[in-house]
Design a protein around this motif. Sequence first.
Motif, PDB file in Angstrom:
ATOM      1  N   ALA A  95       0.801  -1.002   0.091  1.00 17.57           N
ATOM      2  CA  ALA A  95       0.106  -0.098  -0.116  1.00 17.57           C
ATOM      3  C   ALA A  95       0.729   1.431  -0.014  1.00 17.57           C
ATOM      4  O   ALA A  95       0.488   2.108  -0.765  1.00 17.57           O
ATOM      5  N   VAL A 113      -4.116   1.281  -1.002  1.00 21.00           N
ATOM      6  CA  VAL A 113      -4.622  -0.011  -0.375  1.00 21.00           C
ATOM      7  C   VAL A 113      -4.196  -1.179  -1.437  1.00 21.00           C
ATOM      8  O   VAL A 113      -3.620  -0.763  -2.417  1.00 21.00           O
ATOM      9  N   ILE A 134      -5.063  -7.253   4.142  1.00 19.96           N
ATOM     10  CA  ILE A 134      -5.307  -6.066   3.269  1.00 19.96           C
ATOM     11  C   ILE A 134      -4.635  -5.142   3.916  1.00 19.96           C
ATOM     12  O   ILE A 134      -4.498  -5.050   5.434  1.00 19.96           O
ATOM     13  N   VAL A 136      -3.314  -0.689   4.150  1.00 24.53           N
ATOM     14  CA  VAL A 136      -3.897   0.551   3.725  1.00 24.53           C
ATOM     15  C   VAL A 136      -3.069   1.503   4.307  1.00 24.53           C
ATOM     16  O   VAL A 136      -2.254   1.347   5.545  1.00 24.53           O
ATOM     17  N   SER A 148      -3.554  -2.801   8.935  1.00 27.80           N
ATOM     18  CA  SER A 148      -3.810  -4.006   7.852  1.00 27.80           C
ATOM     19  C   SER A 148      -4.939  -4.852   8.472  1.00 27.80           C
ATOM     20  O   SER A 148      -5.193  -4.628   9.860  1.00 27.80           O
ATOM     21  N   ALA A 168     -11.044  -4.950   0.962  1.00 28.64           N
ATOM     22  CA  ALA A 168     -10.282  -3.840   0.722  1.00 28.64           C
ATOM     23  C   ALA A 168     -11.088  -2.706   0.559  1.00 28.64           C
ATOM     24  O   ALA A 168     -10.583  -1.516   0.921  1.00 28.64           O
ATOM     25  N   LEU A 172     -10.925   0.998   2.794  1.00 30.05           N
ATOM     26  CA  LEU A 172     -10.677   2.152   2.054  1.00 30.05           C
ATOM     27  C   LEU A 172     -11.963   3.069   2.641  1.00 30.05           C
ATOM     28  O   LEU A 172     -11.736   4.377   2.962  1.00 30.05           O
TER      29      LEU A 172
END
Length: 189
Positions: A95, A113, A134, A136, A148, A168, A172
């Motif tokens: 990211a 992301v 995931i 960010v 994460s 994800a 966001l």
Amino acid sequence: MTDAAGRAGAQDPALELSARIVARAAARGATIAVAESLTGGLVAETIVRTPGASTVLRLGVVAYATEMKHEVLRVPAPLLAARGPVDPEVAIAMARGVRQLAALDRSTCTLGVATTGVAGPAAQDGHPPGEFHIGVEVDTVHGRVAESTSHLVTGDREAVRREALLAALRLLDAALDRTDLRIHSESTP
């Protein structure tokens, strides 16, 4: 958007989230960059399907191979060697890397992301199918903030990829709740 397209989007949670993200980011002047591994471009494609995406989406990178995570997204080689590509810290590094790449021409990108994991059908380096992370990274007035989330889901490859897409987009959307995003007037086209 036609009525049929609007109804289809209203029934698809990913498209609903994407529309919300694009509208919120555009209203705030925030920009987004996406780095993907197991989702293979699905996050960027979903955002692009949303009218107005061009005002917020700066860059999408599919770095499927481990060496591309290092070479393109600048994930540190020692991190990859120690943890492998399926790791929450790798997701954050991805990211960060894509956010920095997206900022090359204007010195700014608000949100990065990333997705990494194992879609299956087989395990990878001791990680089971359905494990994904995931990451960010957010540019705030107080500096960069990264986080994460880690997930383990069941299902076939497409089900895992779909869950990673939703995770994800949710991350966001949550990042856009921040009141301290650094917004630059030159962020939007």
